[in-house]
Design an enzyme around this catalytic site. Structure first.
Site, mmCIF file in Angstrom:
data_model
loop_
_atom_site.group_PDB
_atom_site.id
_atom_site.type_symbol
_atom_site.label_atom_id
_atom_site.label_comp_id
_atom_site.label_asym_id
_atom_site.label_seq_id
_atom_site.Cartn_x
_atom_site.Cartn_y
_atom_site.Cartn_z
ATOM 1 N N CYS A 116 0.811 -1.224 0.000
ATOM 2 C CA CYS A 116 0.000 0.000 0.000
ATOM 3 C C CYS A 116 0.842 1.272 0.000
ATOM 4 O O CYS A 116 0.339 2.362 -0.248
ATOM 5 C CB CYS A 116 -0.967 0.001 1.176
ATOM 6 S SG CYS A 116 -2.162 -1.345 1.088
ATOM 7 N N HIS A 246 -3.271 7.557 2.241
ATOM 8 C CA HIS A 246 -3.646 6.223 1.752
ATOM 9 C C HIS A 246 -5.032 5.911 2.317
ATOM 10 O O HIS A 246 -5.319 6.174 3.488
ATOM 11 C CB HIS A 246 -2.615 5.201 2.229
ATOM 12 C CG HIS A 246 -3.052 3.786 1.993
ATOM 13 N ND1 HIS A 246 -3.558 3.357 0.783
ATOM 14 C CD2 HIS A 246 -3.082 2.703 2.819
ATOM 15 C CE1 HIS A 246 -3.874 2.074 0.880
ATOM 16 N NE2 HIS A 246 -3.599 1.655 2.094
ATOM 17 N N ASN A 276 -10.074 0.013 0.108
ATOM 18 C CA ASN A 276 -8.611 0.134 0.058
ATOM 19 C C ASN A 276 -8.110 -0.418 -1.270
ATOM 20 O O ASN A 276 -8.149 -1.625 -1.487
ATOM 21 C CB ASN A 276 -8.017 -0.639 1.241
ATOM 22 C CG ASN A 276 -6.499 -0.546 1.302
ATOM 23 O OD1 ASN A 276 -5.852 -0.107 0.349
ATOM 24 N ND2 ASN A 276 -5.934 -0.970 2.420
HETATM 25 N N1 COA Z 1 -18.178 -8.242 10.024
HETATM 26 C C1 COA Z 1 -18.554 -8.562 11.269
HETATM 27 N N2 COA Z 1 -17.684 -8.923 12.229
HETATM 28 C C2 COA Z 1 -16.377 -8.946 11.891
HETATM 29 C C3 COA Z 1 -15.914 -8.628 10.619
HETATM 30 C C4 COA Z 1 -16.876 -8.251 9.648
HETATM 31 N N3 COA Z 1 -16.540 -7.914 8.397
HETATM 32 N N4 COA Z 1 -14.567 -8.737 10.584
HETATM 33 C C5 COA Z 1 -14.187 -9.129 11.808
HETATM 34 N N5 COA Z 1 -15.279 -9.263 12.604
HETATM 35 C C6 COA Z 1 -15.348 -9.674 14.012
HETATM 36 C C7 COA Z 1 -14.171 -10.520 14.419
HETATM 37 O O1 COA Z 1 -14.397 -11.859 14.044
HETATM 38 C C8 COA Z 1 -14.170 -10.334 15.924
HETATM 39 O O2 COA Z 1 -15.159 -11.136 16.478
HETATM 40 P P1 COA Z 1 -14.907 -11.862 17.886
HETATM 41 O O3 COA Z 1 -14.772 -10.760 18.874
HETATM 42 O O4 COA Z 1 -16.146 -12.674 18.059
HETATM 43 O O5 COA Z 1 -13.660 -12.656 17.702
HETATM 44 C C9 COA Z 1 -14.611 -8.869 16.082
HETATM 45 O O6 COA Z 1 -15.247 -8.519 14.832
HETATM 46 C C10 COA Z 1 -13.489 -7.920 16.375
HETATM 47 O O7 COA Z 1 -12.427 -8.203 15.455
HETATM 48 P P2 COA Z 1 -11.158 -7.293 15.355
HETATM 49 O O8 COA Z 1 -10.298 -7.736 14.216
HETATM 50 O O9 COA Z 1 -10.539 -7.177 16.690
HETATM 51 O O10 COA Z 1 -11.870 -5.908 14.982
HETATM 52 P P3 COA Z 1 -11.278 -4.454 14.903
HETATM 53 O O11 COA Z 1 -12.094 -3.555 15.728
HETATM 54 O O12 COA Z 1 -9.795 -4.433 15.086
HETATM 55 O O13 COA Z 1 -11.586 -4.064 13.383
HETATM 56 C C11 COA Z 1 -10.387 -3.921 11.319
HETATM 57 C C12 COA Z 1 -11.014 -4.820 12.346
HETATM 58 C C13 COA Z 1 -9.732 -4.751 10.245
HETATM 59 C C14 COA Z 1 -11.475 -3.034 10.686
HETATM 60 C C15 COA Z 1 -9.335 -2.998 12.013
HETATM 61 O O14 COA Z 1 -8.485 -3.777 12.813
HETATM 62 C C16 COA Z 1 -8.526 -2.213 11.064
HETATM 63 O O15 COA Z 1 -9.030 -1.341 10.384
HETATM 64 N N6 COA Z 1 -7.199 -2.477 10.992
HETATM 65 C C17 COA Z 1 -6.334 -1.809 10.072
HETATM 66 C C18 COA Z 1 -6.477 -2.475 8.765
HETATM 67 C C19 COA Z 1 -5.803 -1.745 7.660
HETATM 68 O O16 COA Z 1 -5.896 -0.549 7.582
HETATM 69 N N7 COA Z 1 -5.161 -2.500 6.776
HETATM 70 C C20 COA Z 1 -4.580 -2.032 5.600
HETATM 71 C C21 COA Z 1 -3.337 -1.304 5.879
HETATM 72 S S1 COA Z 1 -2.613 -0.956 4.350
#
Ligand code: COA
Length: 319
Positions: A116, A246, A276
Site C-alpha cells: 500500500c 492512503h 482500500n
Molecule cells: N463483520 C462482522 N464482524 C467482523 C468482521 C466483519 N466484516 N470482521 C471481523 N469481525 C469480528 C471478528 O471476528 C471479531 O469477532 P470476535 O470478537 O467474536 O472474535 C470482532 O469482529 C473484532 O475483530 P477485530 O479484528 O478485533 O476488529 P477491529 O475492531 O480491530 O476491526 C479492522 C477490524 C480490520 C477493521 C481494524 O483492525 C482495522 O481497520 N485495521 C487496520 C487495517 C488496515 O488498515 N489494513 C490495511 C493497511 S494498508
C-alpha cells in the site's frame, strides 16, 4: 542546474462493477453487516475488476487521463513506474505491459513493490530520476486488482479492499520555472520484522492480516513520517492545503487529520467509495480531487501511506 518534478497531470480509473456492503455480503455469504463495516472502516462500497481485467488494463485508463490532462504526448514519456502488489505476471512487468498498451516504445518501464506504500515509493524513485537528470517525463502509476488476493471466506479482510488505478505524470522543470511548486521531498521507511502482520500467503496467494496490529503501527508510524516530511521542509501543518492519505480506513484517516489539526474539509477521502485500493489509492484520490476542483495550482499536498512489509512513507508536493 537544479531540477524539480512538477505534477503535470493526474488520472484515475475504477472498474465498472460496484458492490456495496450488502451486495458483497450476499454474493459471498458473509456473516457481516453494512453497519459493522461502515462503523469500523467507513467503507460503503468497492469497485471490482472484470474477470481477465489486469492491473495494466486499469493503469492504462488512468495513465491516458494523466497524459491528456497534462497535454503531453505519449511520445514524450521517458519512463513508466508502476506500483503494484497485484502485477499482471511475474514478468513482463506490469509497467512494460502498460507501456505496450499506451503505444509507447521509448524509455524504461519497471514495477515497484511496496504494497500500500507503493505509490509513495514509486513517486520517490521517479522524482529522484528527474532531479538527477536521468529522465524528464515519467508516468507514475498505482494499479491494483486486490480482489484477486482476497480470501472470500475471511470477513476480517475481504470487506476492506477494492480494485482501481491512479496515475500522475511528472515532468522536469528548472528552478526558475518551478518556483516553489513540484515534489518537495519523499520519506521512505520499512521494517521487515513486521512482515507477517500483513502478507500474501500460500498458493494461490491470499491476503492475511492481523488488523489490530496493523492499525496500531499505522497510527504511530504515519504520525512520525508526516512530522519528518514537514520538518525536512521547514513547514508546519498550517501550510498544508490538502492531506491525501492512503485510503485504508476512515478511522486511521480521521486520526491523522486530527493529529495535523486539519479540518475534515481539507482531507481527501475516497475510502467510502473505493475501499482500500492499495498502491492505487493515493493517485486515485489525487485525481478525483484535481478533477473536481478541490486541489488547485499552488496547493501544498501531503501524502502518506503504510502497507505490507511493513513499509511506510510520506511525500510533500506543491501542485
Ligand atoms: N463483520 C462482522 N464482524 C467482523 C468482521 C466483519 N466484516 N470482521 C471481523 N469481525 C469480528 C471478528 O471476528 C471479531 O469477532 P470476535 O470478537 O467474536 O472474535 C470482532 O469482529 C473484532 O475483530 P477485530 O479484528 O478485533 O476488529 P477491529 O475492531 O480491530 O476491526 C479492522 C477490524 C480490520 C477493521 C481494524 O483492525 C482495522 O481497520 N485495521 C487496520 C487495517 C488496515 O488498515 N489494513 C490495511 C493497511 S494498508
Amino acid at each position: 542546474m537544479t531540477l524539480r518534478s512538477l505534477i503535470a497531470g493526474t488520472g484515475g480509473y475504477l472498474p465498472d462493477t460496484v458492490l456495496d456492503n450488502d451486495a458483497l455480503a450476499e454474493r459471498y455469504g458473509l456473516d457481516t453487516s453494512d453497519a459493522w463495516i461502515q462503523e469500523r472502516t467507513g467503507i460503503r462500497q468497492r469497485h471490482l475488476a472484470a474477470p481477465g481485467q489486469m492491473a495494466s488494463d486499469l493503469g492504462a485508463f488512468a495513465a491516458r487521463e494523466a497524459l491528456e490532462q497534462a497535454g503531453i504526448d505519449a511520445g514524450a514519456v521517458d519512463g513508466i513506474i508502476v506500483a503494484t502488489a497485484t502485477p499482471d505476471a511475474v514478468f513482463p512487468s506490469t509497467a512494460a505491459r502498460l507501456q505496450a498498451k499506451l503505444g509507447i516504445t521509448q524509455g524504461f518501464a519497471f514495477d515497484v513493490a511496496a504494497a500500500c506504500t507503493g505509490f509513495v515509493y514509486a513517486l520517490s524513485v521517479a522524482d529522484a530520476m528527474i532531479r538527477a537528470g536521468q529522465a524528464r517525463c515519467v508516468l507514475v502509476v498505482g494499479a491494483e486488482v486486490f480482489s484477486r488476493l482476497m480470501d472470500w471466506t475471511d470477513r476480517g479482510t475481504c470487506v476492506l479492499f477494492g480494485d482501481g488505478a491512479g496515475a500522475v505524470l511528472l515532468r522536469a522543470a528548472e528552478a526558475a520555472e518551478a518556483g516553489d511548486r513540484g515534489v518537495l521531498s519523499c520519506h521512505l521507511h520499512a521494517d521487515g520484522r513486521h512482515g507477517d502482520i500483513l502478507q500474501v500467503e500460500g498458493t494461490p496467494g491470499l491476503l492475511r492480516m492481523a488488523g489490530r496490529d496493523v492499525f496500531r503501527h499505522a497510527v504511530s508510524k504515519l504520525a512520525a513520517v508526516v512530522d519528518e516530511a514537514l520538518a525536512a521542509n521547514n513547514l508546519s501543518t498550517s501550510d498544508v492545503a490538502w492531506l491525501v492519505p492512503h485510503q485504508a480506513n476512515l478511522r486511521i484517516i480521521d486520526a491523522m487529520g486530527r493529529k495535523l489539526g486539519l479540518p475534515a474539509e481539507r482531507v481527501v477521502v475516497a475510502v467510502d467509495r473505493h475501499a482500500n485500493t492499495s498502491a492505487a489509492s493515493i493517485p486515485l484520490a489525487l485525481a478525483e480531487a484535481a478533477r473536481d476542483g478541490r486541489i488547485n495550482r499552488g496547493d501544498l499536498v501531503l501524502m502518506e501511506a503504510i502497507g505490507g512489509g511493513l513499509t511506510w512513507g510520506a511525500a510533500l508536493a506543491r501542485f
